[in-house]
Design a protein around this motif. Structure first.
Motif, PDB file in Angstrom:
ATOM      1  N   UNK A  42      54.560-110.606   2.339  1.00 56.49           N
ATOM      2  CA  UNK A  42      54.378-110.713   0.775  1.00 56.49           C
ATOM      3  C   UNK A  42      53.634-111.931   0.421  1.00 56.49           C
ATOM      4  N   UNK A  43      53.570-112.837   1.263  1.00 55.26           N
ATOM      5  CA  UNK A  43      52.722-113.802   0.881  1.00 55.26           C
ATOM      6  C   UNK A  43      51.072-113.536   1.072  1.00 55.26           C
ATOM      7  N   UNK A  44      51.099-112.621   2.394  1.00 56.40           N
ATOM      8  CA  UNK A  44      49.702-112.266   2.496  1.00 56.40           C
ATOM      9  C   UNK A  44      49.076-110.997   1.456  1.00 56.40           C
ATOM     10  N   UNK A  45      50.127-110.494   1.167  1.00 58.22           N
ATOM     11  CA  UNK A  45      49.865-109.486  -0.017  1.00 58.22           C
ATOM     12  C   UNK A  45      49.296-110.115  -1.224  1.00 58.22           C
ATOM     13  N   UNK A  46      49.886-111.346  -1.585  1.00 66.57           N
ATOM     14  CA  UNK A  46      49.731-112.119  -2.716  1.00 66.57           C
ATOM     15  C   UNK A  46      48.296-112.530  -2.558  1.00 66.57           C
ATOM     16  N   UNK A  47      47.799-113.090  -1.163  1.00 67.97           N
ATOM     17  CA  UNK A  47      46.798-113.757  -1.009  1.00 67.97           C
ATOM     18  C   UNK A  47      45.661-112.697  -1.514  1.00 67.97           C
ATOM     19  N   UNK A  48      45.877-111.403  -1.066  1.00 68.41           N
ATOM     20  CA  UNK A  48      44.953-110.296  -0.950  1.00 68.41           C
ATOM     21  C   UNK A  48      44.576-110.029  -2.545  1.00 68.41           C
ATOM     22  N   UNK A  49      45.953-109.883  -3.316  1.00 64.61           N
ATOM     23  CA  UNK A  49      45.625-109.884  -4.689  1.00 64.61           C
ATOM     24  C   UNK A  49      44.845-110.745  -5.633  1.00 64.61           C
ATOM     25  N   UNK A  50      45.180-112.197  -5.029  1.00 67.86           N
ATOM     26  CA  UNK A  50      44.461-113.072  -5.785  1.00 67.86           C
ATOM     27  C   UNK A  50      43.025-113.222  -5.656  1.00 67.86           C
ATOM     28  N   UNK A  51      42.751-112.787  -4.336  1.00 68.85           N
ATOM     29  CA  UNK A  51      41.114-112.554  -4.131  1.00 68.85           C
ATOM     30  C   UNK A  51      40.439-111.608  -4.604  1.00 68.85           C
ATOM     31  N   UNK A  52      41.260-110.352  -4.937  1.00 70.00           N
ATOM     32  CA  UNK A  52      40.811-109.241  -5.746  1.00 70.00           C
ATOM     33  C   UNK A  52      40.752-109.428  -6.949  1.00 70.00           C
ATOM     34  N   UNK A  53      41.571-110.305  -7.621  1.00 66.00           N
ATOM     35  CA  UNK A  53      41.549-110.675  -9.079  1.00 66.00           C
ATOM     36  C   UNK A  53      40.167-111.657  -9.303  1.00 66.00           C
TER      37      UNK A  53
END
Length: 480
Positions: A42-53
C-alpha cells in the motif's frame, strides 16, 4: 414498523447484512490489523500515485481544469498538488484526482477496474485539512487501505470489467465508495455513520465510458468520484442520513440499479474481508496508456525484440477479451486526440513496434499525426477472443504478425507487465516514481517524499509530506 426492500419506514440498518458488515469493518479497521506485506505494498502504491499526481498537475488539460475550478470555488485551505495554491476541500479533491488520472500512468485494479489512488489520496488530503488535528503516517496509510479495499470489492460485486463492456466508466461508478471509506475512516465515524456515508456515496456514482474518445472529462471522472465520496463522509458525520443497506436494496439499491439484468453478487463485497486483501491485485503501469492496451503492447515489444520490423509487416491481428475489445478498439481516424490515442489498442501497438516504448513522447501531437504511425495503424485489426473472457484471462492477449512474404508469427502473453501475472516489484515501483520525478526536474524534493512515504509507519505528522507535495512543480518536459 420494519422497512421492507422498497425502503418504506423504520430503521432498515442490518449489522449482519453486506452493507452493515462492510461499514463495521471500515469503522473498526486498525493499522495493526493489516499484514506487513499488505502495508508495504500500500505504501508503494501511494508512492506511485503521488508521482503520477505531480506529473499530471501541469498537463495542458490539468491547467485548464485548475483555472476553471478555482474561478468557481475560490480559495480554501486544502493544497492543489504541485501548484502552491489552496482551494476548498471538494475542489481540491476534484483537481488532485484529475491530476493522478491525468496521463494514464496511475494504478489500476486488475479484476475490478478502477484507479484507487485518484479516489482515495485526494479524499484523504482534503479530509486531513478539515480535521484540525495532527494525522500520523499510520493513520493516513490505514485510511487509504480502507479505500483500496472497498472500491474494488464493490466493483467485483458488479463483475468488474463487465461494466466497461456495458459502457460505464467502471472506476467512476465504484470510486465514490472508495473515497467515502477513506474519508469516513479518518473522521472516525462509527459503523452507523459509515453506512450512511456509503449510502450517500452510492447515490452519486456515475461515469460514461464514451468520454474516452476525445473528451478531457475522462481525466476528471475519478476526481468527481473522489469529491462525491468526500461529501458523503462529511454529510454522514454531520448526521445527514444516507441509503441504508444500499448494496442489498432490491428497488433502487446500488447493485440492483447498476447490475440490473447482470446478476450482481453482493456477497463478494465482504467475502474474505480482512483476510484476503484485494488491494494486492492493484497493478502499477509501466506504460502511459489505458490498462487494456498493456498486454498488446507487451506482445508488440516482444515482436520487436525478435527483430520483427514494422516495414516488413503486412498485417497485425490482436485478440483480447470482450471488455478490452469494447474499451480499447475502434478504427481510429485523424485527427486523433491524446486521450483517444492512449485508449486505443491499435495506436498503442503501432508506437510500441515503431518506438520501442509507450511513454509521454508517444502521445505528443506531432507523434500522433506522424505518417509512419498511421501507415502501421492501418495494418492493425483487433478482435474479441471468447477464451479470454474468463476472469483469470481478462488481460491475456494474442498477436499474429504476418509479413509481406506470408510468414506468420504468433505471440501471446498471459497478462501485462505490472498486472497480476507479472506484477512490478516494490523496487521497480520506486524506480518508476523516481523517473517520473526526474521528468519534471524535482528529484531532490522527491527524495524527501519517497523517504516519508516509505516510512509512514514512523511519521508522526503527515503535514510535512503534504507540504512537499503542495509546492509548485514544473511542467512535463515533453510538449503535448
Amino acid at each position: 414498523m420494519t422497512a421492507d426492500s422498497r425502503g418504506v419506514a423504520g430503521d432498515p440498518s442490518d449489522p449482519d447484512g453486506v452493507t452493515g458488515l462492510l461499514a463495521t469493518w471500515i469503522a473498526d479497521l486498525r493499522y495493526e490489523d493489516v499484514p506487513q506485506d499488505v502495508r508495504e505494498r500500500a505504501g508503494h502504491l501511494l508512492l506511485d500515485g503521488l508521482a503520477c499526481a505531480l506529473v499530471g498537475a501541469r498537463l495542458p488539460w490539468s491547467e485548464l481544469a485548475v483555472d476553471t475550478v478555482l474561478a468557481l470555488e475560490g480559495a480554501g485551505d486544502v493544497p492543489v498538488l504541485g501548484w502552491g495554491v489552496t482551494t476548498s476541500a471538494p475542489a481540491a479533491c476534484l483537481l488532485n484526482g484529475t491530476f493522478i488520472q491525468g496521463f494514464e500512468l496511475d494504478d489500476y485494479h486488475v479484476r475490478a477496474p478502477l484507479h484507487s489512488n485518484s479516489l482515495t489520496v485526494p479524499s484523504a488530503l482534503s479530509t486531513i485539512a478539515a480535521l484540525g488535528r495532527t494525522v500520523s503516517g499510520r493513520e493516513l496509510l490505514t485510511a487509504l487501505i480502507a479505500g483500496y479495499e472497498v472500491g474494488p470489492r464493490v466493483g467485483l460485486a458488479l463483475h468488474g470489467a463487465e461494466m466497461l463492456s456495458r459502457g460505464w466508466h467502471s472506476g467512476a461508478v465504484f470510486g465514490t465508495h472508495a473515497s467515502a471509506a477513506t474519508s469516513a475512516w479518518l473522521r472516525r465515524l462509527d459503523a452507523a455513520r459509515v453506512e450512511d456515508a456509503l449510502g450517500l456515496a452510492a447515490t452519486q456514482s456515475a461515469g460514461l465510458m464514451a468520454a474516452q474518445y476525445e473528451a478531457m472529462s475522462k481525466r476528471m471522472h475519478h476526481g468527481f468520484s473522489s469529491r462525491n465520496g468526500l461529501y458523503a463522509a462529511a454529510l454522514a458525520e454531520a448526521g445527514y442520513t444516507g441509503i441504508k443497506r444500499v448494496y442489498e436494496r432490491e428497488y433502487g439499491g446500488f447493485l440492483a440499479a447498476f447490475g440490473e439484468g447482470h446478476a450482481p453478487r453482493a456477497e463478494l463485497i465482504t467475502d474474505g474481508l480482512g483476510e484476503e486483501w484485494v488491494l494486492m491485485d492493484t497493478g502499477v503501469k509501466p506504460y502511459a496508456a489505458m490498462a487494456a492496451t498493456h498486454a498488446p503492447i507487451d506482445c508488440a515489444l516482444r515482436a520487436r525484440s525478435r527483430g520483427i520490423r514494422p516495414e516488413n509487416i503486412a498485417s497485425i491481428s490482436v485478440e483480447v477479451s470482450h471488455a478490452a475489445y469494447h474499451h480499447g478498439w475502434w478504427r481510429p481516424v485523424p485527427p486523433l486526440e491524446t486521450i483517444g490515442a492512449q485508449m486505443n489498442i491499435g495506436y498503442a501497438v503501432a508506437v510500441a513496434l515503431l518506438d520501442g516504448q509507450v511513454l509521454a513522447e508517444q502521445f505528443t501531437r506531432d507523434r500522433i499525426r506522424a505518417d509512419d504511425v498511421w501507415s502501421l495503424l492501418d495494418r492493425v485489426e483487433v478482435h474479441h477472443c471468447e477464451d479470454f473472457d474468463r476472469p483469470q484471462d481478462r488481460f491475456r492477449a494474442r498477436m499474429w504478425l504476418t509479413s509481406h512474404g506470408g510468414d506468420r508469427v504468433e505471440i501471446e502473453v498471459d497478462g501485462p507487465l505490472g498486472g497480476p501475472t507479472r506484477p512490478l516489484p516494490n523496487g521497480d515501483v520506486v524506480t518508476k516514481a523516481r523517473r517520473l520525478a526526474e521528468s519534471i526536474d524535482i528529484s531532490a524534493r522527491w527524495d524527501r517524499v519517497e523517504e516519508r512515504v516509505l516510512g509512514l509507519d514512523s511519521l508522526p505528522d503527515t503535514s510535512v509530506l503534504i507540504g512537499d507535495l503542495a509546492a509548485c512543480v514544473p511542467a512535463l518536459a515533453v510538449s503535448l
